[in-house]
Design a protein around this motif. Sequence first.
Motif, PDB file in Angstrom:
ATOM      1  N   GLN A 649       0.826  -1.205   0.000  1.00 49.18           N
ATOM      2  CA  GLN A 649       0.000   0.000   0.000  1.00 49.18           C
ATOM      3  C   GLN A 649       0.864   1.260   0.000  1.00 49.18           C
ATOM      4  OE1 GLN A 649      -3.849  -0.330   2.465  1.00 49.18           O
ATOM      5  NE2 GLN A 649      -2.445  -1.790   3.457  1.00 49.18           N
ATOM      6  N   TYR A 650       1.981   1.230   0.706  1.00 51.15           N
ATOM      7  CA  TYR A 650       2.887   2.374   0.713  1.00 51.15           C
ATOM      8  C   TYR A 650       3.319   2.723  -0.711  1.00 51.15           C
ATOM      9  CZ  TYR A 650       6.990   5.237   1.806  1.00 51.15           C
ATOM     10  OH  TYR A 650       7.911   6.255   1.862  1.00 51.15           O
ATOM     11  N   VAL A 651       3.710   1.716  -1.468  1.00 45.46           N
ATOM     12  CA  VAL A 651       4.149   1.936  -2.844  1.00 45.46           C
ATOM     13  C   VAL A 651       2.985   2.428  -3.702  1.00 45.46           C
ATOM     14  CG1 VAL A 651       5.000   0.778  -4.922  1.00 45.46           C
ATOM     15  CG2 VAL A 651       6.047   0.287  -2.697  1.00 45.46           C
ATOM     16  N   TYR A 652       1.852   1.763  -3.604  1.00 45.07           N
ATOM     17  CA  TYR A 652       0.697   2.112  -4.437  1.00 45.07           C
ATOM     18  C   TYR A 652       0.185   3.518  -4.123  1.00 45.07           C
ATOM     19  CZ  TYR A 652      -4.041   1.815  -6.386  1.00 45.07           C
ATOM     20  OH  TYR A 652      -5.213   2.051  -7.083  1.00 45.07           O
ATOM     21  N   ASP A 653       0.120   3.862  -2.867  1.00 46.93           N
ATOM     22  CA  ASP A 653      -0.439   5.155  -2.471  1.00 46.93           C
ATOM     23  C   ASP A 653       0.434   6.328  -2.894  1.00 46.93           C
ATOM     24  OD1 ASP A 653      -2.563   3.837  -1.323  1.00 46.93           O
ATOM     25  OD2 ASP A 653      -1.814   3.982   0.734  1.00 46.93           O
TER      26      ASP A 653
END
Length: 793
Positions: A649-653
């Motif tokens: 999620q860190y990467v996607y966000d």
Amino acid sequence: MRPARPARTARSGRPARTTLLAALSTAAVLAPLTVAVPTADASAALPKLTNAGFEQGSAAWHFTDGTGVATNNPHSGSKLVYLDDGTGKKVWQTVSARKGGSYDVSAWIATGWTGGRFTVRVNGAVAGGVDLPYRAAYARYTVPRIAAKAGDRIEIAFESGDGWINADDVSLALSGPAVTDPGFEQGGGGWQFTDGTGVATNNPHSGSKLVYLDDGAGPKVSQTLTANGPGTYSFSAWIATGGPGGTFTVRVNGTAAGTVALPAAPKYARYTVPRVALKAGDRVEIAFASAAGAGWVNVDDVMVSPLPATRPKVASSDPKIAELFAWAADKAGSWAQLPGATGPVNADERQTGGTGSTTYEASYWAGYAHRSAFYGRDTAHQVDGAAVLGLDAENRDMLGAFAATATEEHAYYPVWALNFDDRTNLSIDYRSPSVFVREVPSTFELVEKADKAYRWSGDASYVNDPALWAYYQHATNEFIALHDSAKPNGVAEGTGKGIFSGAASYDESGDDRFAEAGDSIGSQYQALLAVADLAAGRGDSALAARYRQRAADLKTYFNTTWSGTGTGADMVRGYSTSGTPITGWGRENSWFMPLKKIVDAGPRNDAYLDYIDEQSQGDERPSNIEAYTYLPDTFFAYNRNDTAWKWMQYVYDRRDERHIVTKQGPNGDYPEVSFTLLSQTVQGLLGVDPDAPAHTLATASHLPTGTDWLGIDDLAVGRNTFALRHDGATASTLTNKTGADTYTWEARIPGTHATLTVDGTPRPAATKTVDGTVYSYVTVPVAPGATATVRAS
């Protein structure tokens, strides 16, 4: 000085050359590209090429003196055609066009010197050709977009030069819908412009030109193509805007197939209209339009990407997982290059238009989006995601291309980056055979990922192709021996003198002068395991056992000696060129050790994973988004599912934030981001472990807390497609949807269970420990069209 021509030996009653493989042990004799079977309509439209691989000897081909069919160095199969050195020699075949259309003509060719030519003529007139360079390793060359009418005579010819020529595996394909002047460097030829639009030079994404649309209703720039055959394509462009309201639209026969509503974004970002299905004769319009009050629109670098007809789809009780996967699938698919398209070579931040142009081969972007290349490190990390998308041909071409560069002259390092022609080195990273960017882990990771590609695709060329096999052997033998002097211990070393002299670590930001690094020894361990698997695929069980033992010995050495006795900041992550152990936080040379599973599972590894998670959020955290793409893989490996999902999620966000390298564009336009989110969904969250050659598939749920269920449909493994669903960690359902092969499913459920139910019937369960996690499992044969469900009792 020109190299000496190979000596001759007797061959089939004719004089014959020894092959390059006899003179250069790392010659790249690449196996045939695995491509999708054309549809009946597409096959019917193609001219009939006979004996394309020369396996029927000279049938259908014509030969002058000094040419013939040989058996000593084929690209695939058992035969090839050769031309001796000296001008005036020719091998050719003439075919008739069945229908009007445009064709790409390709062949795999190796040469002993320059001067030869691969030529296509239509009705006796040259329609296109490639001047062959000196390249002793096989590479695929394409003469693109040969226009022919029904009944036209198409001659495919190999013509000699100053050195010998070997050719094999000739092919014809319908040309894809290539865009004319996609970067507007020729002033917009092929494009239509309304008032308020034009070509400018003030703010291009690359090269020296772009198109602009002024603010207001009515300005439009468009190009209309005619589809040459059936296919599915994504259409992309780099766009900057002065305000919201503009549009990027693809229409098929006048009907919108997809539209992107452009936001206010004054810096360039890449936008895609995904998955447009076409039939032969369809009229495809690519259009950019502004709107009243929308502000200006700048457009550059339009690209068409070919895709498999179907793509995997994810559904979940957590809509963010499905959203993430859909975004990643469309974004990753948009990076696939259209074979036969023309594009720049050696484009980078210094020379944004490149140093010329070339015909692109099967490949995808892997590395900075502003450089015209795929990188070895990025390719290795993207192979699994590409396999999830069905880009098996691209994986095979790219891995084989790197293998071809790992020559003795390069001390068995593969080059760092290749242009999209799959054969020329990217100039910014390559200065000479002794001065080019190279990092030890990449040599080993490309071996590991060749095995992964083999397990996903079942393509036997990964184990049978002599050049790939030579690469695996050189990487795990001569390469290690050549680079093991500062600390002689059987671990490959870097020089400590920077990336152009050979670096031990992927981490280019630190000041450590590594001889050995955690990411290099971890990658070496996985390469040894990979060769063991590939040797088993060749049927060489004795060699497989030796490599497994080498891997086990290296892991023991790492855990008892190399890494010291501490954990966290006290674990050794490398050795300097003076032999001093290096501890503390090292980004790649820290997390690669557990990622590559060289650290023994247990309390020490658990503490080190905690340290990685902590440091990756601390003051010395990485600054580039692509570094974080390794963290989900690291934590999924040890069933730390919540932490892995947190980093996904860190990467996607952060996909819409600008990359630290501003020319690259947003984080989401770094290709590694989308490709790894795909593989982390499938191999991480869904725990899919394919083995297509053995027709087996293992799965284990890695759903994070709060996710009730997750499923995927149309996932390709080998020649079959599957649907899989996990309900929590206690139930899994697998459907063998299409394909002819029965697969053995190893359904794993975390924990110890005496029995598991298979379609409602209790069965005794076996147990195994995988990377520190105990699983109960059963094996279930799943025939084509069948479904099986396994539950904890």
